[in-house]
Design a protein around this motif. Structure first.
Motif, PDB file in Angstrom:
ATOM      1  N   ARG A 196     -12.346  -4.892   0.037  1.00  0.00           N
ATOM      2  CA  ARG A 196     -11.949  -5.057   1.429  1.00  0.00           C
ATOM      3  C   ARG A 196     -12.076  -6.496   1.919  1.00  0.00           C
ATOM      4  O   ARG A 196     -11.314  -6.928   2.794  1.00  0.00           O
ATOM      5  N   PHE A 230       1.709  -7.610   5.886  1.00  0.00           N
ATOM      6  CA  PHE A 230       1.368  -6.991   4.598  1.00  0.00           C
ATOM      7  C   PHE A 230       2.431  -5.976   4.198  1.00  0.00           C
ATOM      8  O   PHE A 230       2.662  -5.734   3.007  1.00  0.00           O
ATOM      9  N   TYR A 259      -4.565   4.055  10.771  1.00  0.00           N
ATOM     10  CA  TYR A 259      -5.282   3.441   9.662  1.00  0.00           C
ATOM     11  C   TYR A 259      -6.560   4.203   9.315  1.00  0.00           C
ATOM     12  O   TYR A 259      -6.987   4.190   8.163  1.00  0.00           O
ATOM     13  N   TRP A 273      -6.978  -3.311  -1.706  1.00  0.00           N
ATOM     14  CA  TRP A 273      -7.762  -2.347  -0.933  1.00  0.00           C
ATOM     15  C   TRP A 273      -7.285  -0.912  -1.195  1.00  0.00           C
ATOM     16  O   TRP A 273      -8.095   0.007  -1.307  1.00  0.00           O
ATOM     17  N   LYS A 274      -5.961  -0.734  -1.328  1.00  0.00           N
ATOM     18  CA  LYS A 274      -5.400   0.619  -1.336  1.00  0.00           C
ATOM     19  C   LYS A 274      -5.185   1.213  -2.731  1.00  0.00           C
ATOM     20  O   LYS A 274      -4.949   2.423  -2.848  1.00  0.00           O
ATOM     21  N   TYR A 312      -3.921  -6.285   0.663  1.00  0.00           N
ATOM     22  CA  TYR A 312      -3.821  -4.896   1.150  1.00  0.00           C
ATOM     23  C   TYR A 312      -3.750  -3.929  -0.023  1.00  0.00           C
ATOM     24  O   TYR A 312      -4.412  -2.881  -0.020  1.00  0.00           O
ATOM     25  N   PHE A 354      -8.907  -8.855   2.126  1.00  0.00           N
ATOM     26  CA  PHE A 354      -8.003  -8.549   3.237  1.00  0.00           C
ATOM     27  C   PHE A 354      -8.556  -9.128   4.540  1.00  0.00           C
ATOM     28  O   PHE A 354      -7.806  -9.701   5.346  1.00  0.00           O
TER      29      PHE A 354
END
Length: 337
Positions: A259, A29, A323, A183-184, A180, A262
């Protein structure tokens, strides 16, 4: 001693496969985000992408270093032969890593970021391309003599199938990088990567289907392995599971879950690694030298496994801690802005 000579190479095969999987999953990722940075429309978006990696990117590559060191210690013959056969793809990958690392640090200090933006994205692409060529060459098989030494040419790694494998791997990295970022990130940037994830899912699926169909047709060794009893039943189930996972991934993207995409992508990587491992095992230099023929002395393997036994939990804890600490959303381009 005879039992150890049979058992320890299998243990090390699994350990190295674990290292390689953790690298591909974690740095995958990372590379995918780097490739996606080439498509960012402005510096603010690119800054957000790089901020999402700023605290984790260098630790992700530790698993590749550990895998290379483990290969050197556990299977020295394979280490020398594989590096000789794949010298150019590995060199491409290393150059990519250098460009990425330098660009990541220099961009923060630069007033004119265009060159370093491009270097980061291009370095990510080169690293993924080199890895794809290496994987394609391994699936094809490496030409060696009876002693396991490379006897092929400098360009044996380059072929139409290896180019296809490289392009598919790049798309897989873009896929996991997109999920990813889903998600972020938030807002418009998140919506953008819902879209890139869907596109990458379809292109990865098409590449995987083509590779699955053509590999047993082109390579006799793969064909005999794929249709070997009772593995043929496992290999028949893997593509079905892969299509189901892609479907679940697309469904989660359609529902705009954050989420789940991912997680589904990671499961796709797990399934792919399982299939590759079953195709390659027990060879460490496909399709000529087995893990038993290339293994180091059992005493060396025992000493190394004791050391690795302490190291793996420490590294896993460190990655997990990273993480957990940096689990939040990235909402602004604080990196280098």
């Amino acid at each position: 001693m005879e039992t150890l000579s049979y058992f320890l190479p299998q243990v090390w095969f699994v350990v190295l496969a674990l290292f390689l999987f953790l690298y591909v999953m974690l740095d995958g990722f990372d590379l995918g985000v780097g490739i996606l940075s080439l498509t960012s429309s402005d510096d603010e978006r690119r800054g957000i992408l790089m901020t999402s990696l700023s605290n984790i990117w260098d630790a992700n590559e530790t698993w590749l270093v550990l895998m290379a060191g483990g290969l050197f210690g556990a299977f020295p013959l394979a280490y020398g032969t594989i590096l000789t056969a794949l010298y150019i793809p590995i060199l491409i990958m290393v150059f990519g890593f250098v460009f990425r690392g330098v660009a990541f640090e220099f961009r923060e200090l630069s007033n004119r970021k265009f060159f370093w933006n491009f270097a980061f994205g291009a370095g990510s692409f080169l690293a993924a391309l080199g890895q794809g060529f290496a994987l394609g060459a391994v699936l094809k098989g490496i030409a060696v003599d009876e002693a396991g030494h490379f006897i092929g040419t400098t360009w044996d790694w380059l072929s139409v199938p290896s180019v296809l494998v490289a392009l598919t791997l790049i798309q897989a990295y873009v896929l996991i990088g997109s999920t990813y970022l889903v998600w972020k990130t938030t807002g418009e940037l998140q919506v953008t990567h819902y879209r890139t994830a869907k596109i990458a899912a379809w292109t990865t699926l098409m590449g995987a289907i083509f590779i699955t169909i053509t590999t047993p047709i082109i390579y006799e060794s793969a064909r005999s392995r794929l249709f070997q009893q009772p593995l043929v039943y496992i290999f028949a189930v893997i593509p079905i599971l892969g299509v189901w996972l892609i479907w679940q991934l697309l469904q989660s993207l359609g529902r705009q879950e954050e989420r789940a995409p991912f997680v589904w992508t990671i499961l796709l990587f797990v399934l792919t690694f399982l299939g590759l491992g079953l195709i390659v095992f027990p060879y460490i230099i496909p399709t000529k030298i087995t893990i038993y023929e290339a293994a180091a002395d059992p005493s060396s393997l025992v000493i190394m496994i004791i050391f690795i036994g302490f190291l793996i939990p420490v590294m896993l804890f460190y990655n997990l801690y990273q993480y957990i600490v940096f689990r939040g959303k990235v909402t602004g381009g604080q990196y280098g802005e």
